[in-house]
Design an enzyme around this catalytic site. Structure first.
Site, PDB file in Angstrom:
ATOM      1  N   VAL A  62     -26.796 -18.485  -8.203  1.00 48.26           N
ATOM      2  CA  VAL A  62     -27.008 -17.436  -7.191  1.00 48.26           C
ATOM      3  C   VAL A  62     -27.495 -17.964  -5.840  1.00 48.26           C
ATOM      4  O   VAL A  62     -27.465 -17.232  -4.857  1.00 48.26           O
ATOM      5  CB  VAL A  62     -27.973 -16.328  -7.707  1.00 48.26           C
ATOM      6  CG1 VAL A  62     -27.346 -15.531  -8.824  1.00 48.26           C
ATOM      7  CG2 VAL A  62     -29.322 -16.901  -8.089  1.00 48.26           C
ATOM      8  N   ASN A  90     -32.000 -10.094 -10.150  1.00 53.30           N
ATOM      9  CA  ASN A  90     -33.171 -10.438 -10.966  1.00 53.30           C
ATOM     10  C   ASN A  90     -33.444 -11.941 -11.034  1.00 53.30           C
ATOM     11  O   ASN A  90     -34.590 -12.339 -11.238  1.00 53.30           O
ATOM     12  CB  ASN A  90     -32.956  -9.873 -12.381  1.00 53.30           C
ATOM     13  CG  ASN A  90     -33.908 -10.486 -13.389  1.00 53.30           C
ATOM     14  OD1 ASN A  90     -35.080 -10.099 -13.470  1.00 53.30           O
ATOM     15  ND2 ASN A  90     -33.448 -11.474 -14.148  1.00 53.30           N
ATOM     16  N   SER A 142     -41.969  -9.408  -6.863  1.00 55.14           N
ATOM     17  CA  SER A 142     -43.141  -9.751  -7.671  1.00 55.14           C
ATOM     18  C   SER A 142     -44.373  -9.283  -6.923  1.00 55.14           C
ATOM     19  O   SER A 142     -44.382  -9.248  -5.681  1.00 55.14           O
ATOM     20  CB  SER A 142     -43.222 -11.267  -7.853  1.00 55.14           C
ATOM     21  OG  SER A 142     -44.507 -11.637  -8.302  1.00 55.14           O
ATOM     22  N   TYR A 154     -43.041 -18.962  -3.437  1.00 53.25           N
ATOM     23  CA  TYR A 154     -42.640 -17.780  -4.219  1.00 53.25           C
ATOM     24  C   TYR A 154     -43.048 -16.495  -3.492  1.00 53.25           C
ATOM     25  O   TYR A 154     -42.261 -15.556  -3.396  1.00 53.25           O
ATOM     26  CB  TYR A 154     -43.316 -17.898  -5.582  1.00 53.25           C
ATOM     27  CG  TYR A 154     -42.923 -16.890  -6.640  1.00 53.25           C
ATOM     28  CD1 TYR A 154     -41.695 -16.972  -7.288  1.00 53.25           C
ATOM     29  CD2 TYR A 154     -43.820 -15.895  -7.043  1.00 53.25           C
ATOM     30  CE1 TYR A 154     -41.360 -16.075  -8.295  1.00 53.25           C
ATOM     31  CE2 TYR A 154     -43.491 -15.002  -8.046  1.00 53.25           C
ATOM     32  CZ  TYR A 154     -42.264 -15.088  -8.674  1.00 53.25           C
ATOM     33  OH  TYR A 154     -41.945 -14.200  -9.674  1.00 53.25           O
ATOM     34  N   ALA A 156     -43.548 -16.068  -0.300  1.00 50.77           N
ATOM     35  CA  ALA A 156     -42.719 -15.899   0.903  1.00 50.77           C
ATOM     36  C   ALA A 156     -41.349 -15.340   0.520  1.00 50.77           C
ATOM     37  O   ALA A 156     -40.833 -14.417   1.170  1.00 50.77           O
ATOM     38  CB  ALA A 156     -42.566 -17.240   1.619  1.00 50.77           C
ATOM     39  N   LYS A 158     -40.539 -13.627  -2.221  1.00 51.88           N
ATOM     40  CA  LYS A 158     -40.620 -12.277  -2.793  1.00 51.88           C
ATOM     41  C   LYS A 158     -40.986 -11.243  -1.728  1.00 51.88           C
ATOM     42  O   LYS A 158     -40.590 -10.080  -1.819  1.00 51.88           O
ATOM     43  CB  LYS A 158     -41.611 -12.259  -3.956  1.00 51.88           C
ATOM     44  CG  LYS A 158     -41.166 -13.085  -5.173  1.00 51.88           C
ATOM     45  CD  LYS A 158     -39.850 -12.606  -5.762  1.00 51.88           C
ATOM     46  CE  LYS A 158     -39.530 -13.239  -7.115  1.00 51.88           C
ATOM     47  NZ  LYS A 158     -38.241 -12.792  -7.661  1.00 51.88           N
ATOM     48  N   ILE A 187     -45.523 -10.397 -17.209  1.00 49.82           N
ATOM     49  CA  ILE A 187     -44.583 -10.003 -18.266  1.00 49.82           C
ATOM     50  C   ILE A 187     -44.321 -11.199 -19.178  1.00 49.82           C
ATOM     51  O   ILE A 187     -44.156 -12.328 -18.692  1.00 49.82           O
ATOM     52  CB  ILE A 187     -43.242  -9.513 -17.641  1.00 49.82           C
ATOM     53  CG1 ILE A 187     -43.477  -8.479 -16.526  1.00 49.82           C
ATOM     54  CG2 ILE A 187     -42.301  -8.978 -18.721  1.00 49.82           C
ATOM     55  CD1 ILE A 187     -44.079  -7.172 -16.939  1.00 49.82           C
TER      56      ILE A 187
HETATM   57  N1  LIG Z   1     -42.315 -12.768 -15.963  1.00 46.48           N
HETATM   58  C1  LIG Z   1     -43.129 -12.247 -15.065  1.00 46.48           C
HETATM   59  O1  LIG Z   1     -44.307 -12.000 -15.311  1.00 46.48           O
HETATM   60  C2  LIG Z   1     -42.619 -11.898 -13.682  1.00 46.48           C
HETATM   61  C3  LIG Z   1     -43.517 -11.329 -12.798  1.00 46.48           C
HETATM   62  C4  LIG Z   1     -43.084 -10.980 -11.531  1.00 46.48           C
HETATM   63  C5  LIG Z   1     -41.759 -11.191 -11.173  1.00 46.48           C
HETATM   64  N2  LIG Z   1     -40.912 -11.763 -12.060  1.00 46.48           N
HETATM   65  C6  LIG Z   1     -39.533 -11.948 -11.603  1.00 46.48           C
HETATM   66  O2  LIG Z   1     -38.648 -11.410 -12.562  1.00 46.48           O
HETATM   67  C7  LIG Z   1     -37.412 -12.121 -12.549  1.00 46.48           C
HETATM   68  C8  LIG Z   1     -37.078 -12.582 -13.965  1.00 46.48           C
HETATM   69  O3  LIG Z   1     -38.130 -13.415 -14.410  1.00 46.48           O
HETATM   70  P1  LIG Z   1     -38.321 -13.873 -15.927  1.00 46.48           P
HETATM   71  O4  LIG Z   1     -39.771 -13.884 -16.198  1.00 46.48           O
HETATM   72  O5  LIG Z   1     -37.396 -13.115 -16.827  1.00 46.48           O
HETATM   73  O6  LIG Z   1     -37.860 -15.403 -15.763  1.00 46.48           O
HETATM   74  P2  LIG Z   1     -37.081 -16.375 -16.762  1.00 46.48           P
HETATM   75  O7  LIG Z   1     -37.350 -17.744 -16.251  1.00 46.48           O
HETATM   76  O8  LIG Z   1     -37.421 -16.072 -18.160  1.00 46.48           O
HETATM   77  O9  LIG Z   1     -35.551 -15.974 -16.501  1.00 46.48           O
HETATM   78  C9  LIG Z   1     -34.949 -16.209 -15.259  1.00 46.48           C
HETATM   79  C10 LIG Z   1     -33.448 -16.370 -15.448  1.00 46.48           C
HETATM   80  O10 LIG Z   1     -32.887 -16.690 -14.164  1.00 46.48           O
HETATM   81  C11 LIG Z   1     -31.941 -17.719 -14.343  1.00 46.48           C
HETATM   82  N3  LIG Z   1     -31.752 -18.500 -13.120  1.00 46.48           N
HETATM   83  C12 LIG Z   1     -32.599 -19.398 -12.567  1.00 46.48           C
HETATM   84  N4  LIG Z   1     -32.027 -19.978 -11.498  1.00 46.48           N
HETATM   85  C13 LIG Z   1     -30.794 -19.436 -11.358  1.00 46.48           C
HETATM   86  C14 LIG Z   1     -29.738 -19.647 -10.447  1.00 46.48           C
HETATM   87  N5  LIG Z   1     -29.805 -20.538  -9.455  1.00 46.48           N
HETATM   88  N6  LIG Z   1     -28.608 -18.908 -10.598  1.00 46.48           N
HETATM   89  C15 LIG Z   1     -28.497 -18.019 -11.615  1.00 46.48           C
HETATM   90  N7  LIG Z   1     -29.469 -17.793 -12.524  1.00 46.48           N
HETATM   91  C16 LIG Z   1     -30.611 -18.502 -12.396  1.00 46.48           C
HETATM   92  C17 LIG Z   1     -32.538 -18.592 -15.459  1.00 46.48           C
HETATM   93  O11 LIG Z   1     -31.559 -19.433 -16.063  1.00 46.48           O
HETATM   94  C18 LIG Z   1     -33.103 -17.534 -16.390  1.00 46.48           C
HETATM   95  O12 LIG Z   1     -32.155 -17.116 -17.356  1.00 46.48           O
HETATM   96  C19 LIG Z   1     -37.605 -13.282 -11.564  1.00 46.48           C
HETATM   97  O13 LIG Z   1     -37.073 -12.914 -10.306  1.00 46.48           O
HETATM   98  C20 LIG Z   1     -39.112 -13.404 -11.473  1.00 46.48           C
HETATM   99  O14 LIG Z   1     -39.522 -13.964 -10.249  1.00 46.48           O
HETATM  100  C21 LIG Z   1     -41.300 -12.133 -13.299  1.00 46.48           C
END
Ligand SMILES: NC(=O)c1ccc[n+]([C@@H]2O[C@H](COP(=O)([O-])OP(=O)(O)OC[C@H]3O[C@@H](n4cnc5c(N)ncnc54)[C@H](O)[C@@H]3O)[C@@H](O)[C@H]2O)c1
Length: 246
Positions: A62, A90, A142, A154, A156, A158, A187
């Site tokens: 992406v 996402n 986030s 991160y 910046a 988000k 999460i």
């Molecule tokens: N887990 C949390 O507590 C939390 C909190 C706030 C925000 N978020 C946000 O939620 C979203 C999902 O997070 P998560 O916890 O499920 O993370 P995760 O690391 O479990 O999953 C992220 C997915 O994104 C994919 N990815 C990474 N780089 C990529 C790229 N260049 N192209 C395509 N896919 C790519 C990864 O392979 C992975 O499958 C993210 O944007 C994260 O910043 C998560």
């Protein structure tokens, strides 16, 4: 509108993205899963078998505009449609470090995967949504957008996602395209499982609901935002955090 709603969910090989793809599929929506991890292809097959909905996984980077254009073309062809109705931006990564130690590479990678990606994917879907005068875009930001030690890159990215969401919501509202952002709190996903146990405990202490969130908590709310019931909600930023504030 085409016979079935079609959605794209990025970063859906695991974690929150996978839960969102699964939830949308249970509602009968056709879902194209995009991820840099080739496991996404198998994940698409599995959810398809479990839900009976049409799902297909595609490898996409992406942060790369051309990869996103190819992805979109492949989605339209595989899903036999001329536009997608729903985009969930996402995919995201973190590369945490105090600013004094942060490398240019850590900065660059996070800004590209977490912010450029939102431009790259949204740019593909919007013309088709405008044509049918309907669309739903949800950006996963986030709570760190408000500032968090060790996350200058991160935060910046988000925060950028939120500015983007607010502007786009104003530009696209006249076409019945809603654009909203969600801010998950803490999460339970592979991203947060990498956090040391003492820090996880500190987060838990700050969550009024006294539990770490589940990917499904985020997925359920995203599912509401992309539904017809949320057609008058746009430009909003909603925390999904069990009451935690930053
Ligand atoms: N887990 C949390 O507590 C939390 C909190 C706030 C925000 N978020 C946000 O939620 C979203 C999902 O997070 P998560 O916890 O499920 O993370 P995760 O690391 O479990 O999953 C992220 C997915 O994104 C994919 N990815 C990474 N780089 C990529 C790229 N260049 N192209 C395509 N896919 C790519 C990864 O392979 C992975 O499958 C993210 O944007 C994260 O910043 C998560």
């Amino acid at each position: 509108m085409q016979e079935k709603n079609v959605a794209i969910v990025t970063g859906s090989a695991r974690g929150i993205g996978r839960a969102i793809a699964n939830k949308l599929a249970t509602k009968g929506i056709h879902v194209a899963l995009g991820d840099i991890d080739p496991a996404v292809v198998e994940v698409g097959k599995q959810i398809s078998e479990q839900t009976g909905s049409k799902l297909e996984g595609f490898v996409v980077d992406v942060k790369d505009y051309n990869s996103c254009s190819n992805f979109y073309r492949n989605v339209l062809s595989a899903m036999e449609c001329d536009h997608v109705d729903i985009l969930v931006n996402n995919a995201g990564i973190n590369r945490d470090a105090l600013f004094v130690n942060m490398t240019e590479q850590q900065w660059d990678e996070v800004i590209k995967v977490d912010l450029y990606s939102v431009f790259n994917c949204t740019k593909q879907v919007v013309p088709g949504m405008i044509k049918v005068n309907h669309g739903r875009i949800v950006n996963v930001s986030s709570m760190s957008w408000l500032g968090n030690v060790g996350q200058a890159n991160y935060s910046a990215a988000k925060a950028g996602v939120i500015g983007f969401t607010k502007t786009l919501s104003k530009e696209l509202a006249r076409y019945n395209i809603t654009v909203n952002a969600v801010c998950p709190g803490f999460i339970d996903t592979p991203m947060t499982r990498a956090v040391p146990e003492n820090i996880r405990q500190k987060f838990l202490d700050r969550i009024p609901m006294r539990r770490i969130g589940l990917p499904e908590d985020v997925a359920n709310f995203v599912s509401l935002l992309v539904s017809e019931e949320a057609s008058y909600v746009t430009g909003e930023v909603i925390n999904i955090s069990g009451g935690m504030t930053i």
